[in-house]
Structure formats: structure tokens, C-alpha cells
Design a protein around this motif. Structure first.
Motif, PDB file in Angstrom:
ATOM      1  N   PRO A 209       0.837  -1.218   0.000  1.00  0.00           N
ATOM      2  CA  PRO A 209       0.000   0.000   0.000  1.00  0.00           C
ATOM      3  C   PRO A 209       0.866   1.260   0.000  1.00  0.00           C
ATOM      4  O   PRO A 209       1.946   1.288   0.596  1.00  0.00           O
ATOM      5  CB  PRO A 209      -0.794  -0.133   1.305  1.00  0.00           C
ATOM      6  N   ASP A 210       0.403   2.281  -0.685  1.00  0.00           N
ATOM      7  CA  ASP A 210       1.122   3.558  -0.767  1.00  0.00           C
ATOM      8  C   ASP A 210       2.525   3.388  -1.336  1.00  0.00           C
ATOM      9  O   ASP A 210       3.483   4.069  -0.917  1.00  0.00           O
ATOM     10  CB  ASP A 210       1.200   4.238   0.616  1.00  0.00           C
ATOM     11  N   ASN A 211       2.659   2.428  -2.240  1.00  0.00           N
ATOM     12  CA  ASN A 211       3.930   2.213  -2.944  1.00  0.00           C
ATOM     13  C   ASN A 211       5.080   1.792  -2.028  1.00  0.00           C
ATOM     14  O   ASN A 211       6.244   2.025  -2.324  1.00  0.00           O
ATOM     15  CB  ASN A 211       4.332   3.483  -3.710  1.00  0.00           C
ATOM     16  N   THR A 212       4.734   1.166  -0.906  1.00  0.00           N
ATOM     17  CA  THR A 212       5.783   0.681   0.003  1.00  0.00           C
ATOM     18  C   THR A 212       6.388  -0.609  -0.554  1.00  0.00           C
ATOM     19  O   THR A 212       5.809  -1.263  -1.425  1.00  0.00           O
ATOM     20  CB  THR A 212       5.208   0.408   1.405  1.00  0.00           C
ATOM     21  N   ILE A 213       7.560  -0.962  -0.022  1.00  0.00           N
ATOM     22  CA  ILE A 213       8.264  -2.171  -0.468  1.00  0.00           C
ATOM     23  C   ILE A 213       7.945  -3.331   0.469  1.00  0.00           C
ATOM     24  O   ILE A 213       8.087  -3.205   1.691  1.00  0.00           O
ATOM     25  CB  ILE A 213       9.790  -1.943  -0.508  1.00  0.00           C
ATOM     26  N   VAL A 214       7.510  -4.445  -0.090  1.00  0.00           N
ATOM     27  CA  VAL A 214       7.300  -5.680   0.678  1.00  0.00           C
ATOM     28  C   VAL A 214       8.484  -6.598   0.359  1.00  0.00           C
ATOM     29  O   VAL A 214       8.619  -7.088  -0.774  1.00  0.00           O
ATOM     30  CB  VAL A 214       5.967  -6.361   0.303  1.00  0.00           C
ATOM     31  N   TRP A 215       9.341  -6.814   1.345  1.00  0.00           N
ATOM     32  CA  TRP A 215      10.614  -7.498   1.083  1.00  0.00           C
ATOM     33  C   TRP A 215      10.489  -9.027   0.961  1.00  0.00           C
ATOM     34  O   TRP A 215      11.281  -9.666   0.268  1.00  0.00           O
ATOM     35  CB  TRP A 215      11.633  -7.159   2.169  1.00  0.00           C
ATOM     36  N   THR A 216       9.486  -9.593   1.619  1.00  0.00           N
ATOM     37  CA  THR A 216       9.375 -11.066   1.576  1.00  0.00           C
ATOM     38  C   THR A 216       9.205 -11.593   0.151  1.00  0.00           C
ATOM     39  O   THR A 216       9.921 -12.526  -0.245  1.00  0.00           O
ATOM     40  CB  THR A 216       8.203 -11.537   2.463  1.00  0.00           C
TER      41      THR A 216
ATOM     42  N   ILE B 257       5.343  -1.078 -15.429  1.00  0.00           N
ATOM     43  CA  ILE B 257       4.008  -1.569 -15.080  1.00  0.00           C
ATOM     44  C   ILE B 257       3.631  -1.140 -13.660  1.00  0.00           C
ATOM     45  O   ILE B 257       2.642  -0.427 -13.455  1.00  0.00           O
ATOM     46  CB  ILE B 257       3.926  -3.105 -15.210  1.00  0.00           C
ATOM     47  N   ALA B 258       4.463  -1.566 -12.678  1.00  0.00           N
ATOM     48  CA  ALA B 258       4.127  -1.270 -11.273  1.00  0.00           C
ATOM     49  C   ALA B 258       4.154   0.232 -11.000  1.00  0.00           C
ATOM     50  O   ALA B 258       3.268   0.774 -10.334  1.00  0.00           O
ATOM     51  CB  ALA B 258       5.096  -2.004 -10.350  1.00  0.00           C
ATOM     52  N   GLN B 259       5.190   0.927 -11.511  1.00  0.00           N
ATOM     53  CA  GLN B 259       5.312   2.375 -11.261  1.00  0.00           C
ATOM     54  C   GLN B 259       4.622   3.197 -12.349  1.00  0.00           C
ATOM     55  O   GLN B 259       4.418   4.405 -12.177  1.00  0.00           O
ATOM     56  CB  GLN B 259       6.796   2.767 -11.171  1.00  0.00           C
ATOM     57  N   GLY B 260       4.308   2.581 -13.489  1.00  0.00           N
ATOM     58  CA  GLY B 260       3.558   3.264 -14.535  1.00  0.00           C
ATOM     59  C   GLY B 260       4.343   4.267 -15.348  1.00  0.00           C
ATOM     60  O   GLY B 260       3.759   5.118 -16.035  1.00  0.00           O
ATOM     61  N   TYR B 261       5.673   4.216 -15.323  1.00  0.00           N
ATOM     62  CA  TYR B 261       6.473   5.144 -16.113  1.00  0.00           C
ATOM     63  C   TYR B 261       6.395   4.794 -17.592  1.00  0.00           C
ATOM     64  O   TYR B 261       6.206   3.639 -17.978  1.00  0.00           O
ATOM     65  CB  TYR B 261       7.941   5.117 -15.674  1.00  0.00           C
ATOM     66  N   THR B 262       6.571   5.827 -18.405  1.00  0.00           N
ATOM     67  CA  THR B 262       6.816   5.605 -19.830  1.00  0.00           C
ATOM     68  C   THR B 262       8.225   6.101 -20.120  1.00  0.00           C
ATOM     69  O   THR B 262       8.818   6.819 -19.312  1.00  0.00           O
ATOM     70  CB  THR B 262       5.814   6.379 -20.706  1.00  0.00           C
ATOM     71  N   LEU B 263       8.754   5.728 -21.264  1.00  0.00           N
ATOM     72  CA  LEU B 263      10.127   6.121 -21.598  1.00  0.00           C
ATOM     73  C   LEU B 263      10.270   7.649 -21.682  1.00  0.00           C
ATOM     74  O   LEU B 263      11.233   8.203 -21.122  1.00  0.00           O
ATOM     75  CB  LEU B 263      10.555   5.459 -22.908  1.00  0.00           C
TER      76      LEU B 263
ATOM     77  N   SER C 227       9.300   7.830  -4.666  1.00  0.00           N
ATOM     78  CA  SER C 227       8.850   6.566  -5.285  1.00  0.00           C
ATOM     79  C   SER C 227       9.918   6.015  -6.222  1.00  0.00           C
ATOM     80  O   SER C 227      10.123   4.803  -6.317  1.00  0.00           O
ATOM     81  CB  SER C 227       7.546   6.790  -6.051  1.00  0.00           C
ATOM     82  N   MET C 228      10.613   6.935  -6.904  1.00  0.00           N
ATOM     83  CA  MET C 228      11.682   6.488  -7.810  1.00  0.00           C
ATOM     84  C   MET C 228      12.866   5.949  -7.020  1.00  0.00           C
ATOM     85  O   MET C 228      13.521   4.981  -7.444  1.00  0.00           O
ATOM     86  CB  MET C 228      12.116   7.642  -8.711  1.00  0.00           C
TER      87      MET C 228
END
Length: 918
Positions: A169-176, A209-215, A235-236
Motif C-alpha cells: 500500500p502507498d507504494n511501500t516495499i514488501v521485502w518477503t 508496469i508497477a510504477q507506470g512510467y513511460t520512456l 517513489s523512484m
């Protein structure tokens, strides 16, 4: 939402299982073909007796990674599944094919789960079904070695699915999930090397995909940061952190993998991948052309071939070659898809991007981009890339079916593609039924590949159809005149057809194609290890001529000079040196081979044979034991070590000798030699009934077994069953009319038991025809003359016998008795001569010794490793001398056996009775 969409229902799973079963049911009837032979049949790592650690020290084919001939394909987990198959069903091909089919079902279901991340439910099922039935997968599914692709794909997709859960949630990192991904990547890589490429797909997924960036957005952000007009968004930074962890893990895996191959790339010949050794620009043009060739196989899998090496695809040597148009078209199409997927936002571009990643990234290890590979095109490496292709097709179909005008035609086309692909897959599976069917189907597609002609020849050769095999081998030399292996195959086949001259000519042609020998120069990078067998094969051929042994030795030394670690050259040279009566040099050769491979049971066995030649039975037995420690079922080590124990005369070794022979007959139940020697052991242990049973079993298996027939007859005569011995002797003399000891024993029984003087006389006269100087036969004939009342003839006969053996006092005494009889008959019609006990005793002893020699007819086997010309494995070859005499036993042993064999002396008592006129 993604989690919910990615669920696979029971109906969907059942549909996939049904479709896969319908397409691949006939794969269960296929055998082990092509690479399966090396990976399964010839791979000792599958055997339970091989330590598990060997799986992590050897390559996919069972060759130590440290050896230069290793292909450096490190897939221990795949080999482990083969080993589990072997544990449950040994070499029953059905279980191996069934497990492959199960793994393909698992891949299809997991792939459906992945598709649902980027496609709607209906399109995902379409992509999964297209993947399930695509004919390009028959090599990976029906070919047992294709399991590496299947297993790697399961963990490849599982690693990707795990990574998709790393965003909280909120773009956090899930390490497992990231940790699980790294673990699954490692497992996928241990199944097949391309598993590591999933990391690249995870990176693309994270960014686009996950972050939704384009080139363009990424480029704008980078420009702003470089100009100092902005900072890196949080986020980056999180994305960079995840990518750094992934890349570091990947780098670690790469370092470990490089350590495993010991920083050595495998050695391939120019026939395996002609473009890899071609000059520029042919190398670059050909490698680039291979990309559209692979794409065409995915698009139109109508003509499939199990082997695309050698001359299958001619080199693109010029920019003017029309095939460059196909290359250019392919790159334009691929480039346009990449631009669309990276430049524009939206679900469609994301789907196309992930499809392209699945096509391109897993294919990179097979693309010759970073290092040359040992093939031109390999259908099985398209297993994972075809996933991306199926996603692209399903996505395109979705676009068409959404248009009302094209909806019906899109469904009709889809049904047609699925049906024709399924039918092609079902039909293609039958090609993998046997090596002959596989390679003949390949020749229909491609007649310019000498390897295919060779492989059809090998298949026919395995069926002992040498005449037809020769035609295919000769065709291979015509297709590829500089193919060393093809000329070697021709030579070997001529040898099998007993055409020695033609075989030598073919081997000489192959030898002329080898690089010239330069003293001190190594040829590891220029000569394939198998090609060096031309020296071994040629030497093995010419050494049959006793006058060319030195020439053969020179060939072995040439091979060793080109590769000092060429183990087989030392083994073959050791055998030759034994033949040349140079056991000390043979010992040196085998010790050198043992330095290269101390785990080779055959080498320890051969060294034991050398020690037998050196008259060192103690050291020979030690080496036999070492061979059996490494391979408890080594048949010849079991047999010959048992013989060595038996012939040692040490009664303490007999129980172990018996156990080894029992083990041997369990391994070789059709070999009569094993049962015969068990019978001899039983005779030594005075177990007459057991000895009789073993001898009879040996004779049932081999009715003309000379030693078994004689010793069974002797056993009967020694145990008061002389009349049972007669039919056995009749069989013996029918097969071997000149068997002197059999004739003696038969004559004794006829004279003493049957009172058939005429029959006995014929036996003894036959002996003298064969050997006029046979003392025992001549003496027995003298007794017959006496029995016939022809004293003058008996006297003359004994005089001649005494001349042959003047040191035999019992003959002199018998002569004196006969002369006394003649003298007394001059005075009276019948006279009784005194019995000479001393003469009788001496005669008994002498006759027993003669019988003892007959008893000691035993089968001995001496064996050395004989290099088979086209085989990877070195198998001992048995050389048997059925009637080889064993060393004479001591006087103590003779006396001990004499007590047992009183019956054998009845004839001598009868002689004394006759001579004394009783």
C-alpha cells in the motif's frame, strides 16, 4: 484487483489438463532419443550408487565440470528429477515422458495466471491454450531432456508472480516476495541457465508496469535532475532500491555460475555453429538472420527439425543476400512494437511490453550475443519466448474480436489455429518415437545437414543394419566432405562389415582432416575431444595385425601429445602394451589415466589385470576390490576377482569368492561361466551335490561347454556314479572328439565298469592317434592287450611306454610282471604272478595326478577395456579361454583330494588284479 484476476478456476485448470492430455498422450509411447541417450541412458549420475554430490559437480550429461569436454550446462535440479524417475522406474521411458507431460500442464496453468495480470480472462485462456498446443514445444515436452525448459519455466514464472506482490500500500516495499523471488530465480537457474533472465523481466515490470512510467517520462525526469531543476522522487528512490537488490542478487548468481564452469566456455566445433567461427560480416549477418528464422518457427511451425546445425542454414556472407530483407523486416516490426510499448501509456502498451520482454530476454542466452552457443537454431529454447508470442497473438485476437465486423472471422481463425496446431503437435510426437523416425523426419525438412545423415546411420547401426547405415554415413561425407566424424562413422561401419582395408582408408581420410601436430602445442580450442578418437579407432584397427603394433602405439602417443588429458588414449595404450608384453609400461599408462580419473572402476579393473600379468595376485586383488568399491556391480571385477581368490588355494577366501560369483550370476544370469566356476568352488569344498547342480545349469545354458561337461563327468566318476558319467562324456566327445582326458576317462569307465574291452581299446587308440607320446593313453592300451591275453603285444607296448617315460618306475614294474607271466607260461599253461604293491601304489599316484590335471580345467577370463569407436562410454570386453589350466595345487592338497576321490583309483586296482592274474 490483480490478485483476484490472477486466480485460476478449477474449470480453467481442467480445460488445460484436457487439452494438454489430448495433444501429448502419444508422447508416452516414445522412447529415449537423441540427447536423451547421453542425459539418461549414459548418465551415471542417475544411478542410486552415485553420490548425490556428483550432481552438483557434473554437468547435465554427467561429465565433471572441471573437464574440458564438459558442455558446461549446469542443471543439477533437472538431473535430480531424472534420478527420481530412475529410482522409481529405472529406465522405463513412460515415467519420464509422463512427468514431462505433468510439468507442461503446470507451466500452462502458471502461465495462465501470469496472463491474467495483463489480459482479460477470455484472452488469457486463449493465450494459455495456444501455448499448450503450440507444435514448437514438442521438443521440450516429448524430448525427455526438454525437462530443463519445463522446470526452469515453472520457477521462472513463479519468481515473476512473487515479484508482482512486492509493491505494498502507498507504494511501500514488501521485502518477503523479493526474497522469495531471488530464491526462485536461483532454483530456476539450477534447472536451466536461462532462468536468470526473469530478473530483467521483473525490472521492466517494476519500472513500466508497477510504477507506470513511460520512456518519455523517465527521460524528462532524468533531464530535470541533470539540470538541477528537481530532485529524485521518493517513489523512484524506492524503485531504484528494489532494482539494486535484484541486480546485486543477479550479479551474485552470475559470479557463482562463472565459478562453477571455472571461467571456461565449452569447446564447440565449427560444425555445431558455423557462423560463430566465420569472419565479419558473415558472422554478424548470419546471427541477425537467425532471429527472423526463430520468429518464423513461432509463426509457422509447419516444418520442424530436431537438429539445425552444420549446413542447415547457409551463411549470410554478403549484404546483397536477399535474406537480409527478412532480417530488416523483423527488426522494423520489433522496433515499432518497442516504440509503441515504451512511449505510450495504457494497458495495451503494457501488455505488448511484457510480451516483448518474454520473447526477447529469455532468448538472449541463445542469441550468440554474449557468447557462442553449440547450435544454430534449437526449437526447445523457444519454449519461454513462445509465451510472449502467445500473449501478443491473444492480445491481437482480442482487438479483432471486439470489432463486430471481424468477430466471427476472428473466432473461426482462432479455432482453426488451435485445431491445426493441436493436430500438428499430436503428429509431431510420433516423430520422437525412435531415433530412426526422428532423424528421418528431420531429413524431410533438411537434407543439407550431415549430422542428420550420420544420426540416421547411427540408428540403423544400433539395429545391426550395417549395410544401410553405411549408405547414410557415406551420404554424410558427401554433404559435408570435411566432417571428421562422418568419415570416422564410415570407417567404423566398414570395420563392422569386416572390410578392414576400406575402414583404414576412411580413418586415414578423417586423420588427414585433423590439424597437423606441432610438438608442445595444445589443441583444446581447435579439436573436439570426440574427433581425437580417430587416432584411437585407427590404432584399434591396425593393431589386429601383429606386425603393426608399434604403428598403433605411435597413434596413441599422437593423441596424447595433442591432449595430455585424453584419458581414453591412456586406457587403449595400456591395453596395447599388455598385448606387446610390456606390463610395466601398461602399468604406467593406467596410472596416468587414474591421475585424470580416480573414480573410474574400469581403470582399477584394468590395473588389476596388469598386476596379474606381473605375477602379483595380492596387488591385483586389491585393485579388483577398489573397482568394486566404486562399482559394486562391475561384472568382470566380480568374476575375475572370484577366480583369483579361487586359484589362490586359500580356503579362507572361498566364501567371498562364492558370494562374488553369486552376485555375478545375478547380474549375468545367461553366462554359463559363472555357474561353472561356482561348481568348481563346490568341488573344492567337497559339496558334490551342489557342484553337480551348478555344472548342469552351466551346460543347460551352453550345451557344448567343454570344461563343464568334462568336470561333471569327472565328478560322477569320483563319487561312484561312473555310469552317469558316460552320457556326459558322449556329449563331450561329440562336440570335442579330440578331448584326450575325456577319452581316458571314458576308456577307464568302459573297461572297469562296463567290461567293454573293445570300446575302451577304441578310446585309447584314438588318444594315440591324436598324441602318439601320451604316456597314460599308451599305458592303458597296454593293459587292454594284457586283458586280451596278448602278452607279447602287451610287453612290446610297455617297452615303448617305458621309452616315453623312463623315470616312471611303475611302468617298469608292470613290464617285469608281464615278462614274468610270459616266462611262466612257457613252463605251464597258467601261472600266478606275485602282486607288486609298490607298483600299484606308484601307478595309483600317477594316475591320480593325471586325473587331477583333468579336474583342473577351469574357465579363466582376462579382460581389458576396449574403446568403442562411436561410444562415450568405455566398456570392458571379455576374452575367454575356456580350457585354460589353473596352477597345480600343492602335494598336501593333492593328498587331501585323493582321499575324497577313491573311486577314481578303482581302475588302477583293476590293473593290478589283471597283471597279477587274480
Amino acid at each position: 484487483l490483480l490478485e483476484k484476476m490472477a486466480d485460476v478456476s478449477l474449470k480453467e485448470a481442467a480445460l488445460i489438463v484436457g487439452v494438454v492430455a489430448a495433444c501429448y498422450w502419444n508422447s508416452l509411447f516414445c522412447g529415449f532419443v537423441f540427447d536423451d541417450v547421453s542425459a539418461i541412458l549414459d548418465n551415471k549420475d542417475l544411478h542410486p550408487s552415485t553420490p548425490l554430490r556428483n550432481l552438483f559437480q557434473n554437468d547435465f550429461w554427467g561429465t565433471p565440470m572441471s573437464e574440458e569436454r564438459s558442455h558446461k550446462s549446469y542443471r543439477p535440479l533437472t538431473v535430480l528429477t531424472f534420478r527420481l524417475n530412475y529410482l522409481f522406474s529405472e529406465l522405463n521411458a513412460v515415467s519420464y515422458h509422463f512427468l514431462n507431460l505433468v510439468f507442461h500442464v503446470v507451466v500452462c496453468i502458471v502461465f495462465l495466471k501470469v496472463c491474467k495480470l495483463f489480459l482479460d480472462n477470455r484472452s488469457s485462456i486463449v493465450a494459455s491454450l495456444l501455448f499448450a498446443v503450440h507444435p514448437i514445444h514438442t521438443e521440450a515436452v516429448t524430448g525427455v531432456v526438454g525437462r530443463a525448459e519445463l522446470l526452469s519455466s515453472i520457477f521462472f514464472l513463479a519468481a515473476f508472480l512473487s515479484y508482482t506482490k512486492s509493491k505494498g500500500p502507498d507504494n511501500t516495499i514488501v521485502w518477503t516476495p523479493i526474497a522469495v523471488t531471488v530464491f526462485l530465480v536461483a532454483v530456476a537457474t539450477l534447472c536451466k541457465e536461462q532462468g536468470i533472465t526473469v530478473v530483467g523481466i521483473c525490472c521492466v515490470y517494476e519500472v513500466f508496469i508497477a510504477q507506470g512510467y513511460t520512456l518519455p517520462a523517465l527521460l524528462d525526469t532524468a533531464v530535470q535532475i541533470l539540470r538541477g531543476k528537481g530532485s529524485i522522487p521518493f517513489s523512484m528512490l524506492q524503485t531504484l532500491l528494489k532494482l539494486i537488490v535484484l541486480m546485486f542478487s543477479t550479479l551474485l548468481l552470475v559470479v557463482v555460475r562463472v565459478q562453477v564452469i571455472q571461467s571456461q566456455l565449452p569447446v564447440f566445433t565449427r560444425f555445431d555453429n558455423p557462423a560463430a567461427v566465420s569472419p565479419s560480416p558473415a558472422r554478424q549477418l548470419t546471427f541477425n538472420y537467425l532471429l527472423p528464422v526463430n520468429a518464423w518457427l513461432l509463426l509457422n511451425p509447419s516444418e520442424l527439425c530436431c537438429d539445425w546445425t552444420m549446413g542447415t542454414i547457409p551463411l549470410v556472407e554478403s549484404l546483397l543476400d536477399v535474406r537480409n530483407v527478412a532480417t530488416l523486416t523483423f527488426f522494423c516490426f520489433l522496433g515499432s512494437l518497442m516504440v509503441f510499448s515504451l512511449r505510450y501509456p495504457g494497458d495495451s502498451s503494457k501488455t505488448v511490453l511484457m510480451a516483448l520482454c518474454l520473447i526477447v530476454l529469455p532468448f538472449i542466452p541463445a542469441s550468440n550475443l554474449f557468447f557462442p552457443v553449440g547450435f544454430v537454431v534449437a526449437e526447445r529454447v523457444l519454449y519461454v519466448p513462445s509465451m510472449g508470442f502467445c500473449i501478443l497473438v491473444a492480445h491481437g485476437w482480442k482487438k479483432l474480436s471486439n470489432k463486430s465486423v471481424l468477430r466471427k472471422i476472428s473466432w473461426v481463425c482462432l479455432a482453426a489455429v488451435l485445431f491445426t496446431h493441436a493436430l500438428k503437435t499430436l503428429h509431431r510426437n510420433w516423430d520422437w518415437e525412435s531415433e530412426y523416425t526422428l532423424f528421418m523426419s528431420a531429413l524431410k525438412v533438411n537434407k543439407n545437414n550431415a549430422k542428420l545423415w550420420n544420426n540416421v546411420g547411427h540408428a540403423l547401426e544400433n539395429e545391426k543394419n550395417f549395410e544401410r547405415a553405411l549408405q547414410f554415413f557415406i551420404q554424410a561425407t558427401q554433404v559435408q566432405p570435411d566432417d571428421i566424424g562422418a568419415h570416422m562413422n564410415v570407417g567404423r561401419t566398414y570395420k563392422n562389415l569386416n572390410k578392414t582395408k576400406e575402414a583404414e582408408e576412411s580413418y586415414m581420410i578423417a586423420k588427414s582432416l585433423m590439424p597437423q601436430i606441432i610438438p608442445g602445442k595444445k589443441y583444446a580450442a581447435r579439436v573436439a575431444p570426440n574427433h581425437l578418437n580417430v587416432y584411437i579407432n585407427l590404432a584399434n584397427l591396425i593393431r589386429a595385425n601383429e606386425s603393426r603394433l608399434e604403428e598403433a602405439d605411435q597413434l596413441y602417443r599422437q593423441a596424447i601429445s595433442m591432449r595430455p588429458d585424453f584419458k581414453q588414449a591412456y586406457i587403449s595404450r595400456g591395453e596395447l602394451l599388455l598385448k606387446m608384453n610390456k606390463p610395466l609400461k601398461a602399468k604406467e599408462a593406467y596410472l596416468r589415466a587414474l591421475e585424470l580419473d580416480r573414480t573410474n572402476a574400469d581403470l582399477w579393473y584394468n590395473l588389476a589385470i596388469v598386476y596379474i600379468e606381473l605375477k602379483d595376485p595380492t596387488e591385483a586383488l586389491k585393485n579388483f576390490n577398489r573397482a568394486l568399491e566404486l562399482n559394486p556391480t562391475h561384472k568382470l571385477a566380480l568374476f575375475n576377482s572370484a577366480l583369483l581368490m579361487q586359484e589362490s588355494g586359500d580356503a579362507r577366501l572361498r566364501p567371498e569368492a562364492k558370494q562374488r560369483l553369486l552376485h555375478y550370476v545375478k547380474e549375468e544370469p545367461q553366462d554359463s561361466n559363472g555357474y561353472f566356476n561356482l561348481g568348481m568352488l563346490a568341488m573344492d569344498d567337497k559339496k558334490d551335490m551342489e557342484a553337480e547342480a551348478w555344472m548342469k545349469k552351466a551346460i543347460r545354458l551352453q550345451p557344448n561347454f567343454r570344461s563343464a561337461l568334462f568336470n561333471l563327468a569327472l565328478l560322477y566318476s569320483q563319487t561312484g556314479k561312473e555310469l552317469m558319467a558316460l552320457p556326459v562324456l558322449e556329449d563331450l566327445l561329440r562336440y570335442y572328439p579330440d578331448h584326450t582326458k575325456g577319452l581316458i576317462l571314458k576308456g577307464d569307465i568302459l573297461m572297469n565298469q562296463k567290461k567293454d574291452i573293445v570300446g575302451a581299446k577304441m578310446c585309447f587308440e584314438k588318444i594315440l592317434e591324436l598324441d602318439p607320446n601320451n604316456v597314460q593313453g599308451k599305458h592303458n592300451l597296454c593293459v587292454v592287450y594284457f586283458e586280451e591275453k596278448d602278452l607279447i603285444k602287451a610287453e612290446k607296448c610297455l617297452v615303448e611306454t617305458l621309452a616315453l617315460a623312463p623315470h616312471e618306475e611303475y611302468i617298469q614294474r608292470h613290464l617285469n610282471i608281464v615278462r614274468s607271466k610270459i616266462a611262466s607260461l612257457g613252463a605251464m599253461e597258467q601261472s600266478s604272478l606275485p602282486s607288486d604293491g609298490t607298483a600299484a601304489t606308484e601307478a595309483k599316484k600317477k594316475s591320480f595326478q593325471n586325473l587331477k590335471e583333468a579336474k583342473s580345467e577351469k574357465t579363466t577370463t582376462q579382460s581389458t577395456v576396449d574403446n568403442k569407436e562411436h561410444s562415450k562410454n568405455k566398456k570392458p570386453t571379455e576374452k575367454s579361454s575356456v580350457d585354460k589350466e589353473t596352477p597345480k595345487k600343492s602335494t598336501k592338497e593333492i593328498k587331501d583330494i585323493e582321499k575324497k576321490r577313491v573311486a577314481a583309483l578303482k581302475r588302477l586296482e583293476e590293473i593290478e588284479r589283471i597283471l597279477n592274474g587274480e
